[in-house]
Design a protein around this motif. Structure first.
Motif, PDB file in Angstrom:
ATOM      1  N   ARG A 163       0.876  -1.161   0.080  1.00 45.52           N
ATOM      2  CA  ARG A 163      -0.042  -0.126  -0.050  1.00 45.52           C
ATOM      3  C   ARG A 163       0.766   1.319   0.141  1.00 45.52           C
ATOM      4  O   ARG A 163       0.419   2.246  -0.793  1.00 45.52           O
ATOM      5  CB  ARG A 163      -0.993  -0.065   1.383  1.00 45.52           C
ATOM      6  N   GLU A 164       2.041   1.371   0.811  1.00 46.93           N
ATOM      7  CA  GLU A 164       2.645   2.517   1.058  1.00 46.93           C
ATOM      8  C   GLU A 164       3.576   2.655  -0.472  1.00 46.93           C
ATOM      9  O   GLU A 164       3.860   3.705  -0.945  1.00 46.93           O
ATOM     10  CB  GLU A 164       3.811   2.310   1.881  1.00 46.93           C
ATOM     11  N   MET A 165       4.021   1.391  -1.152  1.00 42.57           N
ATOM     12  CA  MET A 165       4.435   1.713  -2.332  1.00 42.57           C
ATOM     13  C   MET A 165       3.636   2.242  -3.322  1.00 42.57           C
ATOM     14  O   MET A 165       4.084   3.222  -4.264  1.00 42.57           O
ATOM     15  CB  MET A 165       5.067   0.199  -2.936  1.00 42.57           C
ATOM     16  N   MET A 166       2.370   2.040  -3.302  1.00 46.61           N
ATOM     17  CA  MET A 166       1.617   2.686  -4.452  1.00 46.61           C
ATOM     18  C   MET A 166       1.098   4.232  -4.037  1.00 46.61           C
ATOM     19  O   MET A 166       0.949   4.811  -4.919  1.00 46.61           O
ATOM     20  CB  MET A 166       0.370   1.713  -4.652  1.00 46.61           C
ATOM     21  N   LEU A 167       0.919   4.225  -2.665  1.00 46.53           N
ATOM     22  CA  LEU A 167       0.617   5.737  -2.597  1.00 46.53           C
ATOM     23  C   LEU A 167       1.655   6.521  -2.648  1.00 46.53           C
ATOM     24  O   LEU A 167       1.356   7.662  -3.122  1.00 46.53           O
ATOM     25  CB  LEU A 167       0.057   5.682  -0.999  1.00 46.53           C
ATOM     26  N   GLN A 168       2.984   6.106  -2.124  1.00 47.77           N
ATOM     27  CA  GLN A 168       4.274   7.114  -2.326  1.00 47.77           C
ATOM     28  C   GLN A 168       4.883   6.832  -3.580  1.00 47.77           C
ATOM     29  O   GLN A 168       5.822   7.831  -3.843  1.00 47.77           O
ATOM     30  CB  GLN A 168       4.956   6.619  -1.031  1.00 47.77           C
ATOM     31  N   SER A 169       4.533   6.059  -4.255  1.00 46.72           N
ATOM     32  CA  SER A 169       5.083   5.713  -5.882  1.00 46.72           C
ATOM     33  C   SER A 169       6.655   5.523  -5.574  1.00 46.72           C
ATOM     34  O   SER A 169       7.519   6.299  -6.217  1.00 46.72           O
ATOM     35  CB  SER A 169       4.880   6.839  -6.769  1.00 46.72           C
ATOM     36  N   ARG A 170       6.902   4.708  -4.503  1.00 45.93           N
ATOM     37  CA  ARG A 170       8.403   4.475  -4.490  1.00 45.93           C
ATOM     38  C   ARG A 170       8.597   2.947  -4.197  1.00 45.93           C
ATOM     39  O   ARG A 170       7.686   2.234  -3.872  1.00 45.93           O
ATOM     40  CB  ARG A 170       8.806   5.258  -3.469  1.00 45.93           C
ATOM     41  N   PRO A 171       9.865   2.413  -4.297  1.00 47.76           N
ATOM     42  CA  PRO A 171      10.206   0.809  -4.014  1.00 47.76           C
ATOM     43  C   PRO A 171      10.113   0.718  -2.632  1.00 47.76           C
ATOM     44  O   PRO A 171      10.229   1.451  -1.732  1.00 47.76           O
ATOM     45  CB  PRO A 171      11.604   0.706  -4.647  1.00 47.76           C
ATOM     46  N   VAL A 172       9.632  -0.558  -2.415  1.00 53.48           N
ATOM     47  CA  VAL A 172       9.729  -1.361  -1.054  1.00 53.48           C
ATOM     48  C   VAL A 172      10.503  -2.532  -1.060  1.00 53.48           C
ATOM     49  O   VAL A 172      10.868  -2.980  -1.918  1.00 53.48           O
ATOM     50  CB  VAL A 172       8.069  -1.421  -0.664  1.00 53.48           C
ATOM     51  N   TYR A 173      10.975  -3.000   0.253  1.00 53.38           N
ATOM     52  CA  TYR A 173      11.856  -3.899   0.449  1.00 53.38           C
ATOM     53  C   TYR A 173      11.176  -4.977   1.250  1.00 53.38           C
ATOM     54  O   TYR A 173      10.550  -4.651   2.321  1.00 53.38           O
ATOM     55  CB  TYR A 173      13.078  -3.479   1.114  1.00 53.38           C
ATOM     56  N   ILE A 174      11.220  -6.059   1.016  1.00 54.65           N
ATOM     57  CA  ILE A 174      10.495  -7.480   1.400  1.00 54.65           C
ATOM     58  C   ILE A 174      11.395  -8.546   1.364  1.00 54.65           C
ATOM     59  O   ILE A 174      11.767  -8.930   0.371  1.00 54.65           O
ATOM     60  CB  ILE A 174       9.322  -7.718   0.879  1.00 54.65           C
ATOM     61  N   THR A 175      11.639  -9.043   2.738  1.00 47.54           N
ATOM     62  CA  THR A 175      12.554 -10.180   3.071  1.00 47.54           C
ATOM     63  C   THR A 175      11.708 -11.477   3.174  1.00 47.54           C
ATOM     64  O   THR A 175      10.791 -11.288   3.746  1.00 47.54           O
ATOM     65  CB  THR A 175      13.700  -9.933   4.162  1.00 47.54           C
ATOM     66  N   VAL A 176      12.278 -12.570   2.486  1.00 53.86           N
ATOM     67  CA  VAL A 176      11.295 -13.862   2.561  1.00 53.86           C
ATOM     68  C   VAL A 176      12.264 -14.756   3.116  1.00 53.86           C
ATOM     69  O   VAL A 176      13.126 -15.264   2.292  1.00 53.86           O
ATOM     70  CB  VAL A 176      10.736 -14.179   1.373  1.00 53.86           C
ATOM     71  N   PRO A 177      12.546 -15.219   4.449  1.00 58.72           N
ATOM     72  CA  PRO A 177      13.466 -16.408   4.697  1.00 58.72           C
ATOM     73  C   PRO A 177      13.029 -17.623   4.008  1.00 58.72           C
ATOM     74  O   PRO A 177      11.757 -17.928   3.545  1.00 58.72           O
ATOM     75  CB  PRO A 177      13.091 -16.394   6.216  1.00 58.72           C
ATOM     76  N   SER A 178      14.122 -18.485   3.974  1.00 56.45           N
ATOM     77  CA  SER A 178      13.911 -19.492   2.784  1.00 56.45           C
ATOM     78  C   SER A 178      12.663 -20.541   3.360  1.00 56.45           C
ATOM     79  O   SER A 178      12.027 -21.071   2.689  1.00 56.45           O
ATOM     80  CB  SER A 178      15.250 -20.207   2.537  1.00 56.45           C
ATOM     81  N   ASP A 179      12.570 -20.475   4.860  1.00 52.33           N
ATOM     82  CA  ASP A 179      11.649 -21.549   5.332  1.00 52.33           C
ATOM     83  C   ASP A 179      10.300 -20.924   5.649  1.00 52.33           C
ATOM     84  O   ASP A 179       9.316 -21.530   6.116  1.00 52.33           O
ATOM     85  CB  ASP A 179      12.159 -22.226   6.620  1.00 52.33           C
ATOM     86  N   HIS A 234       2.227  10.265  -9.431  1.00 55.91           N
ATOM     87  CA  HIS A 234       1.600  10.308  -8.394  1.00 55.91           C
ATOM     88  C   HIS A 234      -0.022  10.421  -9.049  1.00 55.91           C
ATOM     89  O   HIS A 234      -1.049  10.950  -8.287  1.00 55.91           O
ATOM     90  CB  HIS A 234       1.566  11.505  -7.455  1.00 55.91           C
ATOM     91  N   ARG A 235      -0.084   9.832 -10.201  1.00 53.10           N
ATOM     92  CA  ARG A 235      -1.589   9.459 -10.710  1.00 53.10           C
ATOM     93  C   ARG A 235      -2.593  10.468 -10.923  1.00 53.10           C
ATOM     94  O   ARG A 235      -3.737  10.616 -10.556  1.00 53.10           O
ATOM     95  CB  ARG A 235      -2.185   8.432  -9.895  1.00 53.10           C
ATOM     96  N   ALA A 236      -1.839  11.615 -11.607  1.00 49.52           N
ATOM     97  CA  ALA A 236      -2.683  12.994 -11.688  1.00 49.52           C
ATOM     98  C   ALA A 236      -2.668  13.289 -13.133  1.00 49.52           C
ATOM     99  O   ALA A 236      -2.977  14.520 -13.412  1.00 49.52           O
ATOM    100  CB  ALA A 236      -2.020  14.269 -10.730  1.00 49.52           C
TER     101      ALA A 236
END
Length: 572
Positions: A163-179, A234-236
Motif C-alpha cells: 500500500r505504501e509503495m503505491m501511495l508514495q510511488s516508491r520502491p519497497v523492500y520485502i525479505t522472505v526467509p527460505s523456510d 502520483h496518478r494525476a
C-alpha cells in the motif's frame, strides 16, 4: 525456526509465498524480474503457481532496471534477488526508482529463520552474524520495509508495504526467509483488495485552496501551465489533461514530464527547461504572470542547470502532498482534488496564443540528405516517424536531451532517467518496458541509447530475445561518452570506449536470423529510407540499428547543462 500458525486458527490456509505473489499479481503485474539464488529458490517455485511469468535477467542490476522500465509502463514492477550478493547488485537500480518515484517491490530471499536465530556463519554474509545489515542499507532507498520473520504477521506486513509503495510511488523492500515461503497464512485476506485510494483532502482546507487558486488564475493576464514528472508518478495525469484541455492555456512540460500531456492538443507548446528551451517557449513561460506548475522536480538536468527564470511570486505549485500559492504553502492538500475542482469552476480565462511546435526540421538544420546525421535534424525527424501509443526510452546523454524537440503522437509513453541518470539504465529498462508493452497489446517499444551506455547493459538484449520481445534499438554510435566529454575531458581517454561490432550481438545472443534484423545508418537519406520501410516500422521482431553521428554533436540543452555541471563540480 518461524513459529507456525495453528491451522485451526486459519479460515483459508495458504502458503505465504503464494499469498505474496497473489498480492503482487493483484497490482496488475504479470511478470517478475530477477535472478535465482539458493535463498530464494523455494519462493520462486510459487511464481508460476499463481499465474505469473518469470522474466529472468542476466544480472541483478539489469533486473532492477527492467523492473523500473516495466513499472513505468504498467504502473508497478517487481524484482526478486537473493540475500547479500544479489540484492546489493540491484541497489543502484532501486535507488533510481526511489529518486524518480517508480513503484517497485524488491523481494529478497534470505537465509532460514533457524539460521538467523543461530547466527550461523553462512555464505553471502559478511561473516559477522549481522543478518540485518543489507536490510538496513535498503531502508534508505525504500519507502517501506517488511523484514519478515514470523508467519503470524507476514501477510499484514506485505499488505502494508505494498500500500505504501503505491501511495508514495516508491520502491519497497520485502525479505522472505527460505523456510517462511511454505508457512501457512490466512488466505481469506486475498478476497479483500488492498486499498490504494489516496486519503481525501480535508474538505474545508481544499475548498479554501481552490478559492485561492481561482482568485489568482482569474486575475492573471497571461497564465501558462507547466507539467512535470510527479503528475505521472502520483496518478494525476487524468486531472492534469482535463485541466489542460478545458482551460486552453498554453501548456508546456519539463523534460521529466515528457508524455504527461497529450501533445496533440493545440495548446501544447513543447518543453520548457530554462536556457535549454526553444526561444519562443522560454519567452512565453518566463514572461507569464502566473505559472501553474504541476508535479515539478527542479533538478539540474531537468532545468538545464538550474536556469529556470520563474519567480515563486508568480507560481502556483501542485504536488502530491501540498499546494503552494506564491509563498503560501498548504500542507496535506493533494493536487488531484484541487485540480479537479479548479477545472470544474474556472470558467473563462485570459488565454494567450500558444507557440507553434511541430516535428518540422528547421531550414537551417536540413542540410544535405546524403550528409551525416545531426542531433538537430534527428529528433524532429523521429517525431514524424513515431506512432500513437509507442513506448519511447532515451538513455542519459544526447538522447535524453534530444527527445525534448520531438512532438509526440497521442498516447506515447516516454521513459528516461533524468534525475538519477545512471548510465546504462535504458537497456535493462527497455527489456522491462517491452515486456509490459507486450502484455498491454504489443505496442512498439523504441530505445535510443549511446554506444558507451549500451556497453554497460548490452547483455540484457539476450533476455529480450529469450522472451520474444520486439524492441527497435537505435544505438547512437558517436565514439564514447559524449555527455561526459561536454562536462570535462573532451579528448580524455577515460571518455573513450572500445568500438564494438554492435550488429553482430543479436547473433551472439542467439537471435533467430528469421526473427531479427540489423541495420547500419550513416546518412540522413538512409534513415529516411529506413523509416519508410513498412516492415521495419511494423516492428515484427527485435531490430538493431547502428546510427552513426558526429562525436561532439549534441543538443544545445545538453551543452548548456553540462557547462553548468562543470562549473558546479569545480567550485570549492
Amino acid at each position: 525456526m518461524a513459529t507456525d500458525i495453528p491451522l485451526a486458527n486459519l479460515k483459508e490456509p495458504i502458503d505465504f509465498a503464494e499469498y505474496l505473489f497473489t498480492r503482487i499479481k493483484q497490482l496488475g503485474i504479470q511478470s517478475i524480474h530477477g535472478l535465482p539464488g539458493d535463498y530464494n529458490l523455494v519462493t520462486l517455485d510459487y511464481v508460476p503457481k499463481v499465474g505469473l511469468t518469470w522474466a529472468g535477467n542476466v544480472n541483478e542490476l539489469n533486473a532492477g532496471y527492467a523492473a523500473d522500465g516495466y513499472a513505468r509502463v504498467k504502473g508497478a514492477g517487481c524484482v526478486v534477488t537473493t540475500f547479500g550478493v544479489g540484492e546489493l547488485s540491484a541497489v543502484n537500480a532501486l535507488a533510481g526508482c526511489y529518486s524518480e518515484f517508480v513503484p517497485v517491490a524488491h523481494i529478497v530471499g534470505t537465509p532460514s529463520t533457524r539460521s538467523i536465530r543461530n547466527n550461523m556463519l553462512l555464505h553471502h554474509t559478511l561473516g559477522n552474524g549481522d543478518f540485518n545489515v543489507f536490510a538496513n542499507m535498503s531502508k534508505q532507498i525504500s519507502c517501506a520495509v517488511a523484514n519478515l520473520f514470523e508467519p503470524h504477521d507476514a501477510a499484514q506486513q506485505v499488505d502494508n508495504v505494498l500500500r505504501e509503495m503505491m501511495l508514495q510511488s516508491r520502491p519497497v523492500y520485502i525479505t522472505v526467509p527460505s523456510d517462511l515461503s511454505s508457512k501457512k497464512v490466512e488466505g481469506e485476506r486475498l478476497k479483500t483488495p488492498i486499498d490504494f485510494s489516496y486519503p481525501a483532502n480535508d474538505l474545508e482546507k481544499e475548498e479554501y485552496v481552490v478559492d485561492v487558486v481561482l482568485k489568482y488564475l482569474h486575475a492573471a493576464k497571461n497564465p501558462v501551465i507547466l507539467v512535470d514528472a510527479c503528475a505521472i508518478r502520483h496518478r494525476a495525469v487524468a486531472e492534469t489533461n482535463e485541466f489542460v484541455r478545458k482551460s486552453g492555456l498554453p501548456t508546456f512540460c519539463a523534460p521529466m514530464g515528457k508524455g504527461a500531456v497529450d501533445e496533440t492538443l493545440p495548446n501544447y507548446g513543447g518543453v520548457y527547461a530554462g536556457d535549454g528551451s526553444n526561444e519562443n517557449v522560454r519567452e512565453i513561460v518566463e514572461s507569464s504572470d502566473l505559472v501553474l506548475s504541476i508535479g515539478a522536480i527542479k533538478s539540474d538536468f531537468n532545468t538545464t542547470g538550474f536556469t529556470y527564470q520563474i519567480s515563486q511570486l508568480q507560481t502556483i505549485d501542485f504536488h502530491s502532498n501540498y499546494v503552494r500559492v506564491r509563498w503560501s504553502e498548504y500542507p496535506g492538500i493533494r493536487m488531484n482534488g484541487v485540480l479537479k475542482k479548479v477545472t470544474e469552476r474556472m470558467g473563462k480565462l485570459n488565454v494567450s496564443p500558444t507557440p507553434a511546435f511541430s516535428n518540422k526540421v528547421a531550414a537551417v538544420d536540413q542540410g544535405d540528405l546524403n550528409g551525416e546525421i545531426t542531433q538537430a535534424w534527428l529528433w524532429p525527424t523521429v517525431g514524424q516517424w513515431l506512432q500513437p501509443h509507442d513506448v519511447v526510452l532515451t538513455e542519459t546523454g544526447t538522447a535524453n536531451f534530444g527527445i525534448w524537440e520531438t512532438r509526440f503522437p497521442k498516447g506515447v509513453v516516454a521513459a528516461s532517467q533524468v534525475l538519477w541518470g545512471s548510465i546504462g539504465w535504458s537497456v535493462g529498462a527497455c527489456q522491462g518496458a517491452a515486456l509490459a508493452a507486450k502484455e498491454l497489446g504489443d505496442n512498439r517499444t523504441i530505445l535510443f541509447v549511446g554506444d558507451g551506455s549500451f556497453q554497460l547493459g548490452a547483455q540484457e538484449v539476450s533476455t529480450m530475445i529469450r522472451r520474444n520481445l520486439k524492441p527497435i534499438i537505435f544505438c547512437i554510435c558517436n565514439d564514447g561518452y559524449t555527455i561526459e566529454r561536454f562536462i570535462h575531458g573532451e579528448d580524455a581517454e577515460y571518455n573513450d570506449i572500445q568500438e564494438w561490432k554492435n550488429k553482430e550481438l543479436l547473433n551472439v545472443f542467439g537471435a533467430d536470423p528469421k526473427k531479427s534484423k540489423t541495420f547500419t545508418v550513416k546518412t540522413k537519406q538512409q534513415l529516411l529510407d529506413l523509416f519508410a520501410d513498412k516492415e521495419f516500422s511494423s516492428a515484427p521482431y527485435i531490430q538493431f540499428v547502428e546510427l552513426y553521428m558526429p562525436k561532439m554533436d549534441a543538443p544545445k540543452s545538453l551543452a548548456i547543462t553540462c557547462e553548468v555541471a562543470a562549473k558546479n563540480n569545480a567550485k570549492q
